[in-house]
Design a protein around this motif. Sequence first.
Motif, PDB file in Angstrom:
ATOM      1  N   LYS A 155       0.824  -1.207   0.000  1.00 42.96           N
ATOM      2  CA  LYS A 155       0.000   0.000   0.000  1.00 42.96           C
ATOM      3  C   LYS A 155       0.863   1.263   0.000  1.00 42.96           C
ATOM      4  CE  LYS A 155      -4.099  -2.072   1.989  1.00 42.96           C
ATOM      5  NZ  LYS A 155      -5.081  -2.069   3.095  1.00 42.96           N
ATOM      6  N   GLU A 156       2.022   1.166   0.635  1.00 42.03           N
ATOM      7  CA  GLU A 156       2.935   2.313   0.617  1.00 42.03           C
ATOM      8  C   GLU A 156       3.424   2.565  -0.813  1.00 42.03           C
ATOM      9  OE1 GLU A 156       6.958   3.929   2.892  1.00 42.03           O
ATOM     10  OE2 GLU A 156       6.399   1.799   2.978  1.00 42.03           O
ATOM     11  N   ALA A 157       3.687   1.475  -1.545  1.00 38.81           N
ATOM     12  CA  ALA A 157       4.131   1.606  -2.939  1.00 38.81           C
ATOM     13  C   ALA A 157       3.017   2.176  -3.810  1.00 38.81           C
ATOM     14  CB  ALA A 157       4.587   0.239  -3.474  1.00 38.81           C
ATOM     15  N   ALA A 158       1.780   1.710  -3.584  1.00 36.31           N
ATOM     16  CA  ALA A 158       0.635   2.234  -4.333  1.00 36.31           C
ATOM     17  C   ALA A 158       0.448   3.713  -4.066  1.00 36.31           C
ATOM     18  CB  ALA A 158      -0.625   1.452  -3.955  1.00 36.31           C
ATOM     19  N   LEU A 159       0.662   4.127  -2.840  1.00 28.79           N
ATOM     20  CA  LEU A 159       0.528   5.551  -2.496  1.00 28.79           C
ATOM     21  C   LEU A 159       1.574   6.373  -3.243  1.00 28.79           C
ATOM     22  CD1 LEU A 159      -0.685   7.870  -0.880  1.00 28.79           C
ATOM     23  CD2 LEU A 159       0.821   7.226   1.043  1.00 28.79           C
ATOM     24  N   ARG A 160       2.802   5.843  -3.318  1.00 28.56           N
ATOM     25  CA  ARG A 160       3.854   6.573  -4.028  1.00 28.56           C
ATOM     26  C   ARG A 160       3.512   6.695  -5.533  1.00 28.56           C
ATOM     27  NH1 ARG A 160       7.409   3.434  -0.822  1.00 28.56           N
ATOM     28  NH2 ARG A 160       7.809   2.076  -2.612  1.00 28.56           N
ATOM     29  N   ASN A 161       2.928   5.605  -6.097  1.00 24.83           N
ATOM     30  CA  ASN A 161       2.559   5.639  -7.516  1.00 24.83           C
ATOM     31  C   ASN A 161       1.478   6.677  -7.779  1.00 24.83           C
ATOM     32  OD1 ASN A 161       4.408   3.655  -8.176  1.00 24.83           O
ATOM     33  ND2 ASN A 161       2.912   1.967  -7.952  1.00 24.83           N
ATOM     34  N   GLU A 162       0.473   6.709  -6.945  1.00 22.29           N
ATOM     35  CA  GLU A 162      -0.624   7.656  -7.139  1.00 22.29           C
ATOM     36  C   GLU A 162      -0.114   9.075  -7.020  1.00 22.29           C
ATOM     37  OE1 GLU A 162      -3.633   7.211  -8.131  1.00 22.29           O
ATOM     38  OE2 GLU A 162      -3.496   5.037  -8.203  1.00 22.29           O
ATOM     39  N   ARG A 163       0.768   9.308  -6.085  1.00 27.16           N
ATOM     40  CA  ARG A 163       1.316  10.660  -5.940  1.00 27.16           C
ATOM     41  C   ARG A 163       2.150  11.035  -7.178  1.00 27.16           C
ATOM     42  NH1 ARG A 163       3.267  10.347   0.401  1.00 27.16           N
ATOM     43  NH2 ARG A 163       1.193  10.820   1.296  1.00 27.16           N
ATOM     44  N   TYR A 164       2.882  10.034  -7.693  1.00 29.20           N
ATOM     45  CA  TYR A 164       3.687  10.302  -8.886  1.00 29.20           C
ATOM     46  C   TYR A 164       2.807  10.600 -10.088  1.00 29.20           C
ATOM     47  CZ  TYR A 164       6.995   9.615 -12.697  1.00 29.20           C
ATOM     48  OH  TYR A 164       7.737   9.786 -13.840  1.00 29.20           O
ATOM     49  N   LEU A 165       1.749   9.778 -10.279  1.00 26.31           N
ATOM     50  CA  LEU A 165       0.828  10.002 -11.392  1.00 26.31           C
ATOM     51  C   LEU A 165       0.126  11.345 -11.252  1.00 26.31           C
ATOM     52  CD1 LEU A 165      -0.764   6.439 -11.762  1.00 26.31           C
ATOM     53  CD2 LEU A 165       0.903   7.529 -13.294  1.00 26.31           C
ATOM     54  N   ASP A 166      -0.222  11.709 -10.036  1.00 26.06           N
ATOM     55  CA  ASP A 166      -0.906  12.984  -9.810  1.00 26.06           C
ATOM     56  C   ASP A 166       0.029  14.139 -10.149  1.00 26.06           C
ATOM     57  OD1 ASP A 166      -3.150  14.596  -8.828  1.00 26.06           O
ATOM     58  OD2 ASP A 166      -1.792  15.091  -7.163  1.00 26.06           O
ATOM     59  N   SER A 167       1.305  13.944  -9.874  1.00 25.51           N
ATOM     60  CA  SER A 167       2.257  15.016 -10.202  1.00 25.51           C
ATOM     61  C   SER A 167       2.435  15.184 -11.709  1.00 25.51           C
ATOM     62  CB  SER A 167       3.611  14.720  -9.534  1.00 25.51           C
ATOM     63  OG  SER A 167       4.201  13.572 -10.133  1.00 25.51           O
ATOM     64  N   LEU A 168       2.201  14.080 -12.476  1.00 27.35           N
ATOM     65  CA  LEU A 168       2.313  14.143 -13.935  1.00 27.35           C
ATOM     66  C   LEU A 168       0.994  14.565 -14.573  1.00 27.35           C
ATOM     67  CD1 LEU A 168       4.362  10.878 -14.625  1.00 27.35           C
ATOM     68  CD2 LEU A 168       5.200  13.221 -14.557  1.00 27.35           C
ATOM     69  N   GLY A 169      -0.059  14.615 -13.771  1.00 29.13           N
ATOM     70  CA  GLY A 169      -1.371  14.966 -14.298  1.00 29.13           C
ATOM     71  C   GLY A 169      -2.148  13.782 -14.781  1.00 29.13           C
TER      72      GLY A 169
END
Length: 420
Positions: A155-169
Amino acid sequence: MDRNLTVKEKWQDRRKVIIRWSLGAGAAVAAVVLLAVLIQPSVRESSIKMAAADIGSIDFAVSATGRVVPGYEETINAPISSRVEEVFKRAGDVVQAGEPLLRLDLTAAQADYDKQEDEEQMKILRLDQMRISNRNQLSEMEMRIKIQEMELDRKEAALRNERYLDSLGAGTPDKVREAELAYTVASMELDENRQKLENQRELSAADEAVAELDLSIFRKNMEQTRRRLYDAGIRAPYAATLTYIVDEIGAQVSEGSKIAMLADLTRFKVEGELGDMQAGKIAEGYRTTVLAGRDTLTGVVSGISPLSTDGLISFSVQLDDESAPVLRSGLKCDIYVVYAYRENVLRLPSGTYYKGAGNYDLFVREGDRLVRRRVSLGEANYDYVEVVSGLEPGEQAVISDMSDYAKQPELRIRPSKKEK
């Protein structure tokens, strides 16, 4: 034919008359004196005991009564309620350490001990079951925590992915918040389970400690039962003389009742009793003199009872010679406890005349007479009595019984037959 007497002849006649009257008067006086001497009370010197007062030292002592007891006695009580099966010794026998005295019926006691052994095995098995169960439960909880740790990492990895995707739009803020919430919930669940695991470890350890303590107590009770079984084969604890034993085969005995008594008759001590009014004159360590029969023994006060019974204080005396030939169990004796010492004291030998400190009317020798005199006496021991007043050094006083002359102020001393 009558003639007149000359003056010389008249004087001679008068002198004869005077002599006759003088002789008569002298005889009368002598008779009166002799009668007075014969009437005056007298006592033969050989029938009384006199002692001279002298100056010396004196140990002041308080007297007590006592009796000789064995130096060591031990009562053997029945370890269990049972009946006597066999008697090996009799009262009066000298026994050695470990020798059997009698045997009790152990059937019921042995059955009870066998039952306790079975219960011990059951407790051991239950404790083993508890340990296995606790290990399994802790192992399951540890495995569950490991799975939760892996899930939290995912879940920590999923959170990092979502934050990364959100930063890319490419992502949305809602998905980020959803991932953050999932991670937070998983982290809290993991912390909760970790705390549960720690609590369970402590609870399991406490349960096992309680079970182990219960087993330990049970084993101690078993040891007491085993010891009672051993003691039921009644044996002498040390070399001594058997003074009492239940010698009736088949007799019922209850737990704690006296079944035998041993005494060491090679060593003795003295148990004494003293009026509680004299309690202040005795303490442990005080020297004593014990009159046992015709022998005189010495010792020290070794113990004093703190209780007064019927106005008497009990104490014990440790003898210097514990094995004196005169000593016999039960022998009555007189005890003198020395509590003070004084020098240069006017003293008289002790005797039956002395009943305690106070004033006495004693007969004191004055020439061939005994004159009653008031004499003040103080403390005493078994040898001497302190003279406070009424006597001078060297004066002789009667120290034997003079109760037959209690009302006589003066007595004449008649010489002994050998002196006539």
